[in-house]
Scaffold this motif. Structure first.
Motif, PDB file in Angstrom:
ATOM      1  N   ALA A   1      -6.968   0.777   5.964  1.00  0.00           N
ATOM      2  CA  ALA A   1      -6.026   1.728   5.374  1.00  0.00           C
ATOM      3  C   ALA A   1      -4.757   0.942   5.050  1.00  0.00           C
ATOM      4  N   ARG A   2      -4.447   0.864   3.773  1.00  0.00           N
ATOM      5  CA  ARG A   2      -3.271   0.124   3.331  1.00  0.00           C
ATOM      6  C   ARG A   2      -2.173   1.123   2.974  1.00  0.00           C
ATOM      7  N   PHE A   3      -1.032   0.997   3.631  1.00  0.00           N
ATOM      8  CA  PHE A   3       0.092   1.892   3.412  1.00  0.00           C
ATOM      9  C   PHE A   3       1.248   1.113   2.800  1.00  0.00           C
ATOM     10  N   ALA A   4       2.069   1.819   2.032  1.00  0.00           N
ATOM     11  CA  ALA A   4       3.291   1.209   1.509  1.00  0.00           C
ATOM     12  C   ALA A   4       4.350   2.284   1.328  1.00  0.00           C
ATOM     13  N   LEU A   5       5.587   1.902   1.591  1.00  0.00           N
ATOM     14  CA  LEU A   5       6.749   2.730   1.293  1.00  0.00           C
ATOM     15  C   LEU A   5       7.300   2.234  -0.031  1.00  0.00           C
ATOM     16  N   VAL A   6       7.432   3.144  -1.019  1.00  0.00           N
ATOM     17  CA  VAL A   6       7.837   2.721  -2.359  1.00  0.00           C
ATOM     18  C   VAL A   6       9.055   3.506  -2.826  1.00  0.00           C
ATOM     19  N   ASP A   7       9.794   2.882  -3.732  1.00  0.00           N
ATOM     20  CA  ASP A   7      10.911   3.532  -4.403  1.00  0.00           C
ATOM     21  C   ASP A   7      10.336   4.472  -5.452  1.00  0.00           C
ATOM     22  N   THR A   8      10.683   5.753  -5.386  1.00  0.00           N
ATOM     23  CA  THR A   8      10.091   6.725  -6.303  1.00  0.00           C
ATOM     24  C   THR A   8      10.621   6.593  -7.725  1.00  0.00           C
ATOM     25  N   LEU A   9      11.709   5.873  -7.932  1.00  0.00           N
ATOM     26  CA  LEU A   9      12.236   5.686  -9.285  1.00  0.00           C
ATOM     27  C   LEU A   9      11.598   4.489  -9.980  1.00  0.00           C
ATOM     28  N   THR A  10      11.413   3.401  -9.242  1.00  0.00           N
ATOM     29  CA  THR A  10      10.911   2.172  -9.859  1.00  0.00           C
ATOM     30  C   THR A  10       9.464   1.861  -9.479  1.00  0.00           C
ATOM     31  N   GLY A  11       8.979   2.453  -8.394  1.00  0.00           N
ATOM     32  CA  GLY A  11       7.646   2.121  -7.901  1.00  0.00           C
ATOM     33  C   GLY A  11       7.610   0.852  -7.070  1.00  0.00           C
ATOM     34  N   ALA A  12       8.790   0.210  -6.852  1.00  0.00           N
ATOM     35  CA  ALA A  12       8.829  -1.037  -6.087  1.00  0.00           C
ATOM     36  C   ALA A  12       8.414  -0.799  -4.642  1.00  0.00           C
ATOM     37  N   VAL A  13       7.596  -1.707  -4.114  1.00  0.00           N
ATOM     38  CA  VAL A  13       7.147  -1.616  -2.724  1.00  0.00           C
ATOM     39  C   VAL A  13       8.259  -2.118  -1.812  1.00  0.00           C
ATOM     40  N   LEU A  14       8.695  -1.269  -0.878  1.00  0.00           N
ATOM     41  CA  LEU A  14       9.749  -1.615   0.066  1.00  0.00           C
ATOM     42  C   LEU A  14       9.184  -2.198   1.356  1.00  0.00           C
ATOM     43  N   ARG A  15       8.017  -1.728   1.743  1.00  0.00           N
ATOM     44  CA  ARG A  15       7.347  -2.242   2.942  1.00  0.00           C
ATOM     45  C   ARG A  15       5.875  -1.860   2.858  1.00  0.00           C
ATOM     46  N   ALA A  16       4.998  -2.736   3.329  1.00  0.00           N
ATOM     47  CA  ALA A  16       3.565  -2.467   3.282  1.00  0.00           C
ATOM     48  C   ALA A  16       2.913  -2.917   4.579  1.00  0.00           C
ATOM     49  N   ALA A  17       1.798  -2.300   4.895  1.00  0.00           N
ATOM     50  CA  ALA A  17       1.036  -2.674   6.091  1.00  0.00           C
ATOM     51  C   ALA A  17      -0.427  -2.339   5.870  1.00  0.00           C
ATOM     52  N   THR A  18      -1.308  -3.193   6.379  1.00  0.00           N
ATOM     53  CA  THR A  18      -2.749  -2.959   6.340  1.00  0.00           C
ATOM     54  C   THR A  18      -3.245  -2.758   7.763  1.00  0.00           C
ATOM     55  N   LEU A  19      -3.907  -1.624   7.998  1.00  0.00           N
ATOM     56  CA  LEU A  19      -4.376  -1.268   9.328  1.00  0.00           C
ATOM     57  C   LEU A  19      -5.887  -1.023   9.295  1.00  0.00           C
ATOM     58  N   SER A  20      -6.555  -1.420  10.348  1.00  0.00           N
ATOM     59  CA  SER A  20      -7.993  -1.174  10.453  1.00  0.00           C
ATOM     60  C   SER A  20      -8.245   0.304  10.741  1.00  0.00           C
ATOM     61  N   THR A  21      -9.144   0.905   9.989  1.00  0.00           N
ATOM     62  CA  THR A  21      -9.467   2.312  10.245  1.00  0.00           C
ATOM     63  C   THR A  21     -10.119   2.488  11.606  1.00  0.00           C
ATOM     64  N   ASP A  22     -10.818   1.476  12.097  1.00  0.00           N
ATOM     65  CA  ASP A  22     -11.470   1.581  13.407  1.00  0.00           C
ATOM     66  C   ASP A  22     -10.466   1.590  14.559  1.00  0.00           C
ATOM     67  N   ASP A  23      -9.243   1.138  14.300  1.00  0.00           N
ATOM     68  CA  ASP A  23      -8.249   1.024  15.370  1.00  0.00           C
ATOM     69  C   ASP A  23      -7.395   2.280  15.540  1.00  0.00           C
ATOM     70  N   HIS A  24      -7.631   3.303  14.709  1.00  0.00           N
ATOM     71  CA  HIS A  24      -6.789   4.493  14.748  1.00  0.00           C
ATOM     72  C   HIS A  24      -7.666   5.732  14.604  1.00  0.00           C
ATOM     73  N   PRO A  25      -7.306   6.827  15.282  1.00  0.00           N
ATOM     74  CA  PRO A  25      -8.157   8.025  15.235  1.00  0.00           C
ATOM     75  C   PRO A  25      -8.136   8.748  13.901  1.00  0.00           C
ATOM     76  N   GLY A  26      -7.136   8.522  13.086  1.00  0.00           N
ATOM     77  CA  GLY A  26      -7.057   9.195  11.799  1.00  0.00           C
ATOM     78  C   GLY A  26      -5.870   8.680  10.998  1.00  0.00           C
ATOM     79  N   PRO A  27      -5.716   9.159   9.774  1.00  0.00           N
ATOM     80  CA  PRO A  27      -4.659   8.629   8.903  1.00  0.00           C
ATOM     81  C   PRO A  27      -3.243   8.958   9.362  1.00  0.00           C
ATOM     82  N   VAL A  28      -3.047  10.087  10.047  1.00  0.00           N
ATOM     83  CA  VAL A  28      -1.708  10.416  10.527  1.00  0.00           C
ATOM     84  C   VAL A  28      -1.251   9.377  11.542  1.00  0.00           C
ATOM     85  N   ALA A  29      -2.118   9.062  12.499  1.00  0.00           N
ATOM     86  CA  ALA A  29      -1.772   8.064  13.516  1.00  0.00           C
ATOM     87  C   ALA A  29      -1.502   6.707  12.873  1.00  0.00           C
TER      88      ALA A  29
END
Length: 330
Positions: free
Chosen positions: A22-50
């Motif tokens: 599961a790859r997440f990113a925080l982006v600027d809604t005006l420009t679409g620029a990625v402010l921070r990103a992280a890649t997490l294993s789906t097996d390591d978390h019980p669901g997308p909220v966690a």
């Protein structure tokens, strides 16, 4: 109530959620620029909220504002509020997830819709041509297809107003048809245990391993590898002819399926190949029978021959499509 209740409409939470990561990113809604990103294993978390909360906690610690909206791509059909990943146990409610993360809006789409939406925003250096390098027909659809954990397929269709509309499909689950005697022999061997051999069954990570094992069985030799990564590594390293044969056969089958999609949808605008496997084995793909099989359509060879096929090398194309959605307020 969400742990992250501060609403900041200037930022959005985007995510590309597959069967493995599961790859997440925080982006600027005006420009679409990625402010921070992280890649997490789906097996390591019980669901997308966690999983999302892990990433957002890191963003908050770095002083970044919390998101007010979200746009997520998932590797499964999205037909209602309930989402159930095709190749993983994660299942969630869109509305409950939006509420848990304190978002005013959360749009969830099929992952290959996000990939298709990225195509108009890709730079020339974000993809490489396989075969003719033309631009394709501007007033016809384009296809996004790619093997990874599964086989994703989506269409990008002109909207009649100078823009594009993405259409989700389940084209990865079409029945795989043989294009030559070697294909037929493979399918004949598989049918007793797999009555429906879909395109994804052989054109994916697990499909590569199944191809390799099937070729070994047909040749009466022992299969050396038990993971698709080992098969592709041996093929790229030139250490195992059977592994190379399995890669070539998978890419030949991909060429057949991609050519069929052009015939079925009129996608003369081009075929864009994404997913985790092809870009990582680009040299093998260039030398594979993919393009020959793509064009091998008998009387309609001249119809598909001018259609460009390109491998997308951008590391996170789904993010590009999701950022487009966030910018558009979707």
């Amino acid at each position: 109530m969400s742990t992250f209740s501060t609403i900041a409409p200037a930022t959005g939470l985007i995510a590309d959620i597959g069967g493995t990561n599961a790859r997440f990113a925080l982006v600027d809604t005006l420009t679409g620029a990625v402010l921070r990103a992280a890649t997490l294993s789906t097996d390591d978390h019980p669901g997308p909220v966690a999983a999302a909360r892990v990433m957002l906690a890191e963003a908050a610690a770095a002083g970044l504002p919390m998101p007010g909206v979200g746009a997520w791509a998932v590797a499964c059909p999205v037909l209602a509020d309930a989402v159930d990943l095709t190749n993983h146990a994660w299942a969630f409610s869109i509305d409950a997830t939006r509420e848990a993360l304190g978002l005013s809006r959360l749009t969830v789409i099929n992952d290959f819709v996000a990939n298709a939406l990225a195509i108009p925003d890709l730079r020339p250096e974000d993809s490489v041509a396989i075969g003719p390098g033309g631009a394709g027909s501007a007033d016809h659809p384009m296809v996004a297809i790619g093997p990874g954990t599964g086989l994703g397929v989506a269409l990008l269709v002109p909207d009649g107003a100078g823009g594009w509309r993405a259409q989700a499909t389940e084209g990865g689950h079409v029945t795989l048809a043989p294009a030559d005697a070697a294909d037929a022999r493979l399918l004949d061997h598989l049918w007793p245990t797999h009555p429906h051999v879909s395109a994804e069954r052989l054109i994916s990570g697990d499909g590569l391993l199944l191809l390799y094992r099937t070729l070994a069985a047909l040749e009466g030799v022992a299969a050396r590898f038990d993971r698709p990564e080992a098969v592709s590594a041996a093929a790229m390293g030139g250490t195992d002819p059977l592994a190379r044969a399995a890669m070539n056969r998978m890419y030949a089958l991909l060429g057949t399926v991609a050519g069929n999609l052009v015939l079925s949808t009129g996608a003369l605008g081009g075929v864009f190949i994404l997913g985790g496997i092809v870009p990582a084995t680009l040299d093998l793909f260039r030398a594979s029978p993919f393009r020959a099989r793509f064009e091998a359509k008998g009387r309609f060879r001249d119809y598909v021959a001018p259609v460009p096929t390109r491998v997308v090398t951008h590391p996170t194309p789904a993010f590009v499509g999701l950022a487009r959605m966030v910018r558009a307020g979707a």
